[in-house]
Design a protein around this motif. Sequence first.
Motif, PDB file in Angstrom:
ATOM      1  N   ILE A 206       0.838  -1.205   0.000  1.00 51.63           N
ATOM      2  CA  ILE A 206       0.000   0.000   0.000  1.00 51.63           C
ATOM      3  C   ILE A 206       0.870   1.252   0.000  1.00 51.63           C
ATOM      4  O   ILE A 206       0.614   2.211  -0.742  1.00 51.63           O
ATOM      5  N   SER A 207       1.910   1.248   0.824  1.00 58.67           N
ATOM      6  CA  SER A 207       2.814   2.398   0.873  1.00 58.67           C
ATOM      7  C   SER A 207       3.549   2.575  -0.455  1.00 58.67           C
ATOM      8  O   SER A 207       3.765   3.706  -0.900  1.00 58.67           O
ATOM      9  N   ALA A 208       3.910   1.461  -1.093  1.00 60.32           N
ATOM     10  CA  ALA A 208       4.593   1.533  -2.391  1.00 60.32           C
ATOM     11  C   ALA A 208       3.698   2.178  -3.441  1.00 60.32           C
ATOM     12  O   ALA A 208       4.144   3.034  -4.221  1.00 60.32           O
ATOM     13  N   LYS A 209       2.442   1.779  -3.462  1.00 58.65           N
ATOM     14  CA  LYS A 209       1.499   2.376  -4.414  1.00 58.65           C
ATOM     15  C   LYS A 209       1.320   3.866  -4.116  1.00 58.65           C
ATOM     16  O   LYS A 209       1.289   4.703  -5.032  1.00 58.65           O
ATOM     17  N   ASN A 210       1.229   4.194  -2.826  1.00 62.40           N
ATOM     18  CA  ASN A 210       1.051   5.601  -2.460  1.00 62.40           C
ATOM     19  C   ASN A 210       2.257   6.430  -2.883  1.00 62.40           C
ATOM     20  O   ASN A 210       2.105   7.537  -3.415  1.00 62.40           O
ATOM     21  N   VAL A 211       3.473   5.917  -2.658  1.00 63.82           N
ATOM     22  CA  VAL A 211       4.677   6.658  -3.036  1.00 63.82           C
ATOM     23  C   VAL A 211       4.771   6.827  -4.549  1.00 63.82           C
ATOM     24  O   VAL A 211       5.151   7.894  -5.046  1.00 63.82           O
ATOM     25  N   ALA A 212       4.409   5.792  -5.299  1.00 63.14           N
ATOM     26  CA  ALA A 212       4.430   5.898  -6.757  1.00 63.14           C
ATOM     27  C   ALA A 212       3.448   6.971  -7.237  1.00 63.14           C
ATOM     28  O   ALA A 212       3.786   7.809  -8.090  1.00 63.14           O
ATOM     29  N   LEU A 213       2.241   6.978  -6.693  1.00 62.97           N
ATOM     30  CA  LEU A 213       1.246   7.987  -7.064  1.00 62.97           C
ATOM     31  C   LEU A 213       1.689   9.376  -6.628  1.00 62.97           C
ATOM     32  O   LEU A 213       1.583  10.351  -7.386  1.00 62.97           O
ATOM     33  N   LEU A 214       2.195   9.475  -5.394  1.00 63.59           N
ATOM     34  CA  LEU A 214       2.604  10.769  -4.858  1.00 63.59           C
ATOM     35  C   LEU A 214       3.746  11.369  -5.674  1.00 63.59           C
ATOM     36  O   LEU A 214       3.723  12.558  -6.020  1.00 63.59           O
ATOM     37  N   SER A 215       4.755  10.556  -5.978  1.00 65.93           N
ATOM     38  CA  SER A 215       5.896  11.068  -6.750  1.00 65.93           C
ATOM     39  C   SER A 215       5.456  11.497  -8.145  1.00 65.93           C
ATOM     40  O   SER A 215       5.930  12.515  -8.676  1.00 65.93           O
ATOM     41  N   TYR A 216       4.529  10.749  -8.727  1.00 67.57           N
ATOM     42  CA  TYR A 216       4.010  11.097 -10.064  1.00 67.57           C
ATOM     43  C   TYR A 216       3.257  12.429 -10.010  1.00 67.57           C
ATOM     44  O   TYR A 216       3.485  13.315 -10.849  1.00 67.57           O
TER      45      TYR A 216
END
Length: 496
Positions: free
Chosen positions: A463-473
């Motif tokens: 979940i954190s990985a998905k959030n970081v990918a979305l946030l960085s994008y």
Amino acid sequence: MQLSRAVLLLLSGFILSGLRAAVARLLPEPPNRIAVVGAGIGGTSAAYFLREKFGKDVHIDVFEKEEVGGRVATTEMMGNLYETGAYVIHPLNLHMKSFVKELGLTARTLPEDNFGIYNGDYLVFHESEWFLINILKKLWHYGLNFFRMNMWVDNVMDTFTRIYRYQASDYSFSTTEALLHAIGGSDVVGKLNMTIEEDMQKSGFSQRFIEDIGIPAMRYNYAQGVKINGFVGAVSLTGTSSGLWAVEGGNNQVCRGLLRAADAQLIQGTVTSVQDRPTKSGFTESQYEVTYATDKGTESKMYDIVVIATPLNKEIGNIDFTGFSPPIETVCRPFQRLVTTIVLGQINASFFGFQNTSPFPLSEIFTTDNHNIFFCSLTSLYSSNSSPEASDLRIWKIFSVETLTDEELHQLFVSYSDISVKRWLAYPQYNPPEKMPPIVLHRGIYYLNSIESAASAMEMSAISAKNVALLSYHQWYGKEEKINQLDLAERLKSEL
């Protein structure tokens, strides 16, 4: 008339083409290179989601100093693989389910084994082979507490699944507190500031049930008692649910598969420092020089985005952040030491109060909070592709805080052989009220493991990985409307 229409269409085409070109000049270029530090479930799923968001042209490097999988690890014994780290997966862990499907792996449901609770002198509770007898025993010992716990866990999971809807709609969060608040408001965030014991008492569980069932669950999952925070305690109790599963061939197959699917370059090395290199080229304000040590020596590479997917603990991921103004400050919390001992042996039934019992009737033994007990749990293991046989000689996994001595092993087993010992810093030491480390360490540096300060689990990392990918994008392209939005449940209803 037809000629005029053709001319208009041609002109409109030129105008649209010009507008697209103008917009393209205004938009930032995609990142050229992304670094992910750590190839556990968090790092490999981050690489997967980053590829999904940023596209095929960005170069992604994943740094790992040990084996791919990190704390999702296996060991080989007698030709079979056995899980030594993260083991069970909940049926509502939707990222893990999706990974298994997308990667062409096979999930296998784990049988619900008979368990016992050992208090240092005797078994205060243990199940039998008969379902109806187990229900009657649970009612006799604990009233309706077991059934209340099932409903409580179901409610926690129903609340938790909101995050999947938010992420499916591309919403992200710049702090762990904001992510947890989006899931369940102040009730979920409040669990970080109370112990799981206080939370269970507040929910009406008896003290006897907390001591006999709650404490053993926490000791099994986190080698800690009921003084851990309420959120991680709730995550721990989800392990009492039915329908738990694992991945055929080992859960770390997911990490290896995600790395391949991300088309990421694995670099076997230890990242020692990340240095800010300010730049004014285009829309990029900073690039980051990542220095790492390999068998061939020390090297450095430049990246636009860096994702830290390893704990910022000096004994695990001791990374020096240099050249940052203001300096990067992180919460370097202590981690719980855990020893995993895999043993082929015959259980000493008399140690647990059984006489002339063959085969040993229990597959799991959990322990209460007694300082004289030298182990946290004892579990009969399943290999990566089979179940344990009902025999005296089985493979057992023992969790303990200290390395087991020969004397202690002889207390647990009549005879044993083929021992494998794994020592590691497995989880944070939880001590509410919790302070969450930042997710955004710098404009283009993200700390994926911030979420571990709330709870450590495979799905939490995904979940954190998905959030970081979305946030960085979103931060790269300036999509602020997709970050930290309030009332997402109502917003999504209106969008539908």
